[in-house]
Design an enzyme around this catalytic site. Structure first.
Site, mmCIF file in Angstrom:
data_model
loop_
_atom_site.group_PDB
_atom_site.id
_atom_site.type_symbol
_atom_site.label_atom_id
_atom_site.label_comp_id
_atom_site.label_asym_id
_atom_site.label_seq_id
_atom_site.Cartn_x
_atom_site.Cartn_y
_atom_site.Cartn_z
ATOM 1 N N GLU A 176 -2.551 -19.699 -12.582
ATOM 2 C CA GLU A 176 -1.637 -19.441 -11.406
ATOM 3 C C GLU A 176 -1.266 -18.236 -10.988
ATOM 4 O O GLU A 176 -0.509 -17.453 -12.140
ATOM 5 C CB GLU A 176 -0.411 -20.272 -11.859
ATOM 6 C CG GLU A 176 0.435 -20.626 -10.775
ATOM 7 C CD GLU A 176 1.835 -21.351 -11.073
ATOM 8 O OE1 GLU A 176 1.936 -22.064 -11.947
ATOM 9 O OE2 GLU A 176 2.751 -21.096 -10.081
ATOM 10 N N GLU B 95 1.965 -12.573 -12.876
ATOM 11 C CA GLU B 95 3.365 -12.365 -12.010
ATOM 12 C C GLU B 95 3.728 -10.778 -12.107
ATOM 13 O O GLU B 95 4.012 -10.394 -13.446
ATOM 14 C CB GLU B 95 4.522 -13.261 -12.469
ATOM 15 C CG GLU B 95 5.729 -12.984 -11.822
ATOM 16 C CD GLU B 95 5.998 -13.369 -10.263
ATOM 17 O OE1 GLU B 95 5.920 -12.180 -9.635
ATOM 18 O OE2 GLU B 95 5.457 -14.018 -9.554
ATOM 19 N N ASN C 45 -0.441 -6.519 -11.273
ATOM 20 C CA ASN C 45 -0.870 -6.959 -9.952
ATOM 21 C C ASN C 45 -2.121 -7.680 -10.139
ATOM 22 O O ASN C 45 -3.062 -7.174 -10.898
ATOM 23 C CB ASN C 45 -1.237 -5.630 -9.178
ATOM 24 C CG ASN C 45 -1.573 -6.112 -7.783
ATOM 25 O OD1 ASN C 45 -2.192 -7.036 -7.503
ATOM 26 N ND2 ASN C 45 -1.165 -5.313 -6.777
ATOM 27 N N ASP D 210 3.745 -14.648 -1.172
ATOM 28 C CA ASP D 210 4.605 -13.624 -0.324
ATOM 29 C C ASP D 210 3.985 -13.617 1.264
ATOM 30 O O ASP D 210 2.796 -13.165 1.352
ATOM 31 C CB ASP D 210 4.805 -12.284 -0.694
ATOM 32 C CG ASP D 210 5.614 -12.291 -1.773
ATOM 33 O OD1 ASP D 210 6.802 -12.894 -2.023
ATOM 34 O OD2 ASP D 210 5.248 -11.487 -2.984
ATOM 35 N N LYS E 146 5.515 -9.781 9.289
ATOM 36 C CA LYS E 146 5.376 -8.987 10.448
ATOM 37 C C LYS E 146 3.692 -8.701 10.185
ATOM 38 O O LYS E 146 2.980 -8.257 9.234
ATOM 39 C CB LYS E 146 6.051 -7.719 10.012
ATOM 40 C CG LYS E 146 7.514 -7.987 10.326
ATOM 41 C CD LYS E 146 8.394 -6.653 9.967
ATOM 42 C CE LYS E 146 9.994 -6.811 10.053
ATOM 43 N NZ LYS E 146 10.526 -5.970 9.243
ATOM 44 N N ASP F 232 3.946 -22.237 3.287
ATOM 45 C CA ASP F 232 4.862 -22.578 4.295
ATOM 46 C C ASP F 232 4.747 -21.813 5.474
ATOM 47 O O ASP F 232 5.406 -22.136 6.556
ATOM 48 C CB ASP F 232 6.311 -22.871 3.653
ATOM 49 C CG ASP F 232 6.870 -21.352 3.627
ATOM 50 O OD1 ASP F 232 6.507 -20.853 2.518
ATOM 51 O OD2 ASP F 232 7.962 -21.194 4.136
#
Ligand SMILES: C[S@@+](CC[C@H](N)C(=O)[O-])C[C@H]1O[C@@H](n2cnc3c(N)ncnc32)[C@H](O)[C@@H]1O
Length: 233
Positions: free
Chosen positions: A68, A93, A120, A142, A146, A178
Site C-alpha cells: 500500500e 509512507e 519516497n 495527493d 494545479k 476523488d
C-alpha cells in the site's frame, strides 16, 4: 528513522508534507526505538544486487505480498493486516506522523505482518524484483490540482511501467482517487501508451466495493459529495 532522514535526505524527499505538525516526544521515542525492527529502509540503503525481494521482505512465510503506497494514517493498512494474517503488507509512507501512528498500533496489537518503508516510494519501487508482488494499492494519492504541479503526481508513465513490472498479474494494481482531473490524467497515460502498457479498467466505487470509504481522506471526499474513481491495471 529520523537519523536516516537526515543522513540520506534524497531518499526521503517529496514535494508535499513530511511532518505536518511537530512530532510528539512519544512519537520520536517510538520511531527511535522500534522503527528499525519493522522497516525496510536500512536494508534498502545497504542492498546488494544479489538480494532478492523475498530476502528483503522475508516473505517466504506468507502466502501473498501486498503493497500500500501512501497509507496516510494507516487505517486501511492496519485493518487489512489484522484481517489477513497470512498476507504480508508492505506500507510505504513519507509522512512521519503517519508512520509513527502505524508503528504504535503494530506494537499495541502485536501485528507481525507489516513491513514499513518511510522513503519516497520510488526507491522501493526501483529495487523490487520483477513479478514479486501480488497486489499494489494507492488509495487517493495527493491530487496536485494545479496544472504546473501535475509533474509531481506519483502516478505517471514511468511509475506505471515499473508497477506493471513488479506486480505478478494483470489487474492486481489499484488506484483510487476523488480527483476527476487525476482520473482523466491517468486514463490519458494508458490510452496514449497502449503499445507499451496494457489497458486499464475503470469504475466509480459504491458502498459494497472493497476499496470504498476505506480511509479518512476518502470518507471526507465522499461526505463532500465527491465520486471515488478506481483504476485497475
Ligand atoms: C492524499 S494522502 C492519502 C492518504 C491515505 N491513503 C488516505 O486515503 O487517507 C496521500 C499520501 O501519500 C503520501 N505520499 C505521497 N507521495 C508519496 C511517495 N512518493 N512515497 C510515499 N508516500 C507518499 C503522502 O504523504 C500522503 O500521506
Amino acid at each position: 528513522m529520523l537519523d536516516l532522514r537526515s543522513k540520506f535526505p534524497d531518499y526521503y524527499q517529496y514535494h508535499g508534507r513530511n511532518i505536518s505538525k511537530k512530532l510528539s516526544l512519544s512519537n520520536v521515542r517510538i520511531l527511535n526505538d522500534y522503527y528499525s525492527k519493522y522497516s525496510l529502509d536500512k536494508k534498502i540503503l545497504n542492498l546488494s544486487s544479489k538480494t532478492s525481494t523475498e530476502q528483503l521482505l522475508q516473505s517466504n512465510l506468507f502466502k501473498k505480498v501486498i503493497i500500500e503506497v501512501g497509507f496516510g494514517d494507516g487505517e486501511h493498512l492496519i485493518e487489512s493486516a489484522l484481517s489477513n494474517p497470512k498476507v504480508l503488507f508492505v506500507g510505504s509512507e513519507v509522512y512521519v506522523n503517519g508512520v509513527a501512528k502505524v508503528l504504535k498500533q503494530i506494537l499495541e496489537k502485536d501485528i507481525k505482518n507489516i513491513r514499513l518503508c518511510g522513503m519516497n516510494f520510488v526507491y522501493l519501487l526501483n529495487i523490487l524484483n520483477q513479478n514479486s508482488i501480488d497486489e499494489l494499492k494507492i488509495i487517493n494519492p495527493d491530487p496536485w490540482h494545479k496544472k504546473r504541479h501535475f509533474k509531481r503526481r506519483l502516478v505517471n508513465l514511468e511509475n506505471i511501467i515499473k508497477i506493471i513490472g513488479i506486480v505478478k498479474n494483470k489487474y492486481a494494481s489499484y488506484i483510487t482517487t476523488d480527483s476527476e482531473s487525476y482520473f482523466n490524467y491517468i486514463n490519458e497515460i494508458f490510452s496514449s501508451n497502449s503499445k507499451i502498457i496494457h489497458e486499464n479498467k475503470n469504475k466509480i466505487l459504491s458502498k459494497n466495493d472493497r476499496l470504498y470509504g476505506v480511509s479518512r481522506y476518502q470518507r471526507k471526499a465522499i461526505k463532500n459529495g465527491k465520486k471515488i474513481y478506481q483504476l485497475t491495471f
